[in-house]
Design a protein around this motif. Structure first.
Motif, PDB file in Angstrom:
ATOM      1  N   SER A  28     -13.602  32.240 -20.221  1.00  0.00           N
ATOM      2  CA  SER A  28     -12.539  32.341 -21.238  1.00  0.00           C
ATOM      3  C   SER A  28     -11.260  32.914 -20.630  1.00  0.00           C
ATOM      4  CB  SER A  28     -13.025  33.205 -22.405  1.00  0.00           C
ATOM      5  OG  SER A  28     -13.386  34.460 -21.906  1.00  0.00           O
ATOM      6  N   SER A  29     -10.183  32.897 -21.419  1.00  0.00           N
ATOM      7  CA  SER A  29      -8.881  33.421 -20.968  1.00  0.00           C
ATOM      8  C   SER A  29      -9.024  34.875 -20.523  1.00  0.00           C
ATOM      9  CB  SER A  29      -7.865  33.364 -22.101  1.00  0.00           C
ATOM     10  OG  SER A  29      -7.588  32.052 -22.442  1.00  0.00           O
ATOM     11  N   GLY A  30      -8.559  35.180 -19.317  1.00  0.00           N
ATOM     12  CA  GLY A  30      -8.627  36.552 -18.806  1.00  0.00           C
ATOM     13  C   GLY A  30      -9.667  36.699 -17.709  1.00  0.00           C
ATOM     14  N   SER A  31     -10.559  35.703 -17.570  1.00  0.00           N
ATOM     15  CA  SER A  31     -11.526  35.748 -16.462  1.00  0.00           C
ATOM     16  C   SER A  31     -10.732  35.544 -15.177  1.00  0.00           C
ATOM     17  CB  SER A  31     -12.559  34.621 -16.588  1.00  0.00           C
ATOM     18  OG  SER A  31     -13.231  34.760 -17.807  1.00  0.00           O
ATOM     19  N   ALA A  32     -10.962  36.420 -14.202  1.00  0.00           N
ATOM     20  CA  ALA A  32     -10.108  36.387 -13.012  1.00  0.00           C
ATOM     21  C   ALA A  32     -10.915  36.706 -11.768  1.00  0.00           C
ATOM     22  CB  ALA A  32      -8.980  37.406 -13.167  1.00  0.00           C
ATOM     23  N   VAL A  33     -10.401  36.235 -10.630  1.00  0.00           N
ATOM     24  CA  VAL A  33     -11.056  36.524  -9.362  1.00  0.00           C
ATOM     25  C   VAL A  33      -9.992  36.880  -8.332  1.00  0.00           C
ATOM     26  CG1 VAL A  33     -11.129  34.032  -8.807  1.00  0.00           C
ATOM     27  CG2 VAL A  33     -12.635  35.601  -7.594  1.00  0.00           C
ATOM     28  N   ILE A  59      -4.951  36.564  -6.346  1.00  0.00           N
ATOM     29  CA  ILE A  59      -5.726  36.580  -7.601  1.00  0.00           C
ATOM     30  C   ILE A  59      -5.491  35.286  -8.376  1.00  0.00           C
ATOM     31  CG2 ILE A  59      -3.887  37.828  -8.839  1.00  0.00           C
ATOM     32  CD1 ILE A  59      -6.043  39.316 -10.411  1.00  0.00           C
ATOM     33  N   SER A  60      -6.548  34.786  -9.009  1.00  0.00           N
ATOM     34  CA  SER A  60      -6.414  33.605  -9.876  1.00  0.00           C
ATOM     35  C   SER A  60      -7.042  33.924 -11.222  1.00  0.00           C
ATOM     36  CB  SER A  60      -7.123  32.396  -9.260  1.00  0.00           C
ATOM     37  OG  SER A  60      -6.524  32.062  -8.015  1.00  0.00           O
ATOM     38  N   VAL A  61      -6.374  33.469 -12.275  1.00  0.00           N
ATOM     39  CA  VAL A  61      -6.800  33.800 -13.637  1.00  0.00           C
ATOM     40  C   VAL A  61      -6.995  32.515 -14.437  1.00  0.00           C
ATOM     41  CG1 VAL A  61      -6.231  35.194 -15.678  1.00  0.00           C
ATOM     42  CG2 VAL A  61      -5.228  35.789 -13.472  1.00  0.00           C
ATOM     43  N   VAL A  62      -8.073  32.467 -15.226  1.00  0.00           N
ATOM     44  CA  VAL A  62      -8.303  31.341 -16.136  1.00  0.00           C
ATOM     45  C   VAL A  62      -7.554  31.624 -17.439  1.00  0.00           C
ATOM     46  CG1 VAL A  62     -10.057  30.087 -17.474  1.00  0.00           C
ATOM     47  CG2 VAL A  62     -10.635  30.980 -15.186  1.00  0.00           C
ATOM     48  N   LEU A  63      -6.778  30.644 -17.893  1.00  0.00           N
ATOM     49  CA  LEU A  63      -6.098  30.777 -19.188  1.00  0.00           C
ATOM     50  C   LEU A  63      -6.346  29.517 -20.004  1.00  0.00           C
ATOM     51  CD1 LEU A  63      -2.619  32.247 -18.131  1.00  0.00           C
ATOM     52  CD2 LEU A  63      -4.524  33.484 -19.170  1.00  0.00           C
ATOM     53  N   LEU A 125      -4.090  20.353 -23.215  1.00  0.00           N
ATOM     54  CA  LEU A 125      -4.220  21.288 -22.105  1.00  0.00           C
ATOM     55  C   LEU A 125      -5.562  21.996 -22.253  1.00  0.00           C
ATOM     56  CD1 LEU A 125      -2.533  22.454 -19.783  1.00  0.00           C
ATOM     57  CD2 LEU A 125      -1.566  24.092 -21.402  1.00  0.00           C
ATOM     58  N   GLU A 126      -6.484  21.717 -21.307  1.00  0.00           N
ATOM     59  CA  GLU A 126      -7.815  22.337 -21.448  1.00  0.00           C
ATOM     60  C   GLU A 126      -7.794  23.760 -20.881  1.00  0.00           C
ATOM     61  OE1 GLU A 126     -11.198  19.806 -20.581  1.00  0.00           O
ATOM     62  OE2 GLU A 126     -12.199  21.550 -19.727  1.00  0.00           O
ATOM     63  N   PHE A 127      -7.254  23.895 -19.675  1.00  0.00           N
ATOM     64  CA  PHE A 127      -7.083  25.245 -19.126  1.00  0.00           C
ATOM     65  C   PHE A 127      -6.007  25.223 -18.041  1.00  0.00           C
ATOM     66  CE2 PHE A 127     -10.883  23.590 -16.745  1.00  0.00           C
ATOM     67  CZ  PHE A 127     -10.381  23.611 -15.455  1.00  0.00           C
ATOM     68  N   VAL A 128      -5.555  26.407 -17.704  1.00  0.00           N
ATOM     69  CA  VAL A 128      -4.610  26.571 -16.592  1.00  0.00           C
ATOM     70  C   VAL A 128      -5.220  27.597 -15.645  1.00  0.00           C
ATOM     71  CG1 VAL A 128      -2.305  27.369 -15.914  1.00  0.00           C
ATOM     72  CG2 VAL A 128      -2.592  26.092 -18.030  1.00  0.00           C
ATOM     73  N   ILE A 129      -5.173  27.302 -14.353  1.00  0.00           N
ATOM     74  CA  ILE A 129      -5.570  28.310 -13.360  1.00  0.00           C
ATOM     75  C   ILE A 129      -4.269  28.855 -12.772  1.00  0.00           C
ATOM     76  CG2 ILE A 129      -6.843  28.802 -11.239  1.00  0.00           C
ATOM     77  CD1 ILE A 129      -8.629  27.856 -13.565  1.00  0.00           C
TER      78      ILE A 129
END
Ligand code: BTN
Length: 243
Positions: A28-33, A59-63, A125-129
């Motif tokens: 989900s939005s906010g998951s990050a690595v 760092i990369s974040v799922v939104l 828009l399904e997701f943005v990295i």
């Protein structure tokens, strides 16, 4: 709703690919690595992104923003605003400025870059990295010779070193606040907020030999260049130069 959750890896090829796998697995939005050593970092326009081992934030974040595809460039702008906010704090009293579309500069040198990769299915828009690289603890000798005049870091500017995990969490917190505002109020606050940190606002810029004044940021993140005849040229991608 943005739920910050930061995974820290010793090493990754590119955190963009790790985050993309997480998104395909339903993150989900906010998951990050973030990776302490990124071996094959990617920059914009197919360029490489270089980060010396253990010194900079990668760092990369799922939104998963609920916005139209045409407004997806605003997500990169949300990231550059967030990065500028935390840098104002880390490098106080120096100020961070933004260069269109979303480079972050301090004292006219690049300190952070943003790579926004969108997954579009049909017309939505399904997701943005969102990938962010910040030069945190690197010294000038860590940069390749040919880039030394153009890059800087928090360490070079302040003489201090910073905890990368803390910088990553601060970035996530700031991004989360702005992302939740976007989800609640829509995207209209982003162009004006970005413009307030714009390095070239009111400056003369050149695009393919055409000169104009950098006048504003449109509701989809495009740059508005005012031409000598008063017409407005809308620029949505590609390079722009100062005179
Ligand atoms: C730019 O060219 O200015 C964008 C650079 C983006 C680099 C970051 S570092 C974390 C994430 N992982 C990557 O491979 N690239 C982005």
């Amino acid at each position: 709703m943005f739920k910050p959750n930061l995974i820290i890896l010793e090493q990754a090829e590119s955190t963009q690919d790790v985050a993309k796998t997480m998104a395909f697995d339903g993150a989900s939005s906010g998951s990050a690595v973030m990776a302490l050593h990124q071996v094959r970092g990617r920059g914009r326009s197919g360029a490489q992104w270089f980060a010396p081992q253990g010194k900079n934030l990668s760092i990369s974040v799922v939104l998963r923003p609920s916005i139209e595809v045409c407004r997806s460039p605003l997500i990169g702008m949300l990231a550059s605003i967030s990065v500028a906010e935390i840098l104002d704090n880390l490098c106080h009293p120096l100020k961070a400025f933004l260069k269109w579309p979303n480079d972050v500069l301090v004292q006219d040198k690049k300190i952070a870059g943003i790579l926004s990769e969108a997954r579009i299915v049909d017309t939505s828009l399904e997701f943005v990295i969102l990938g962010v690289g910040i030069n945190v603890n690197s010294s000038i000798v860590d940069f390749p010779d040919e880039l030394r005049d153009f890059l800087t870091s928090c360490f070079i500017l302040t003489g201090k070193t910073f905890d990368l995990k803390e910088v990553g969490n601060r970035f996530l917190q700031t991004l989360g606040r702005l992302f939740n505002k976007l989800e609640a109020d829509g995207t209209s606050f982003i162009p004006s907020c970005w413009e307030s940190k714009w390095l070239h606002k009111g400056h003369k810029l050149v695009r393919d030999g055409v000169k104009g004044i950098a006048t504003g940021i449109d509701s989809d993140g495009s740059l508005l260049l005012k031409l000598p005849d008063g017409k407005m040229l809308k620029i949505s991608s590609g390079p722009l130069f100062t005179e």
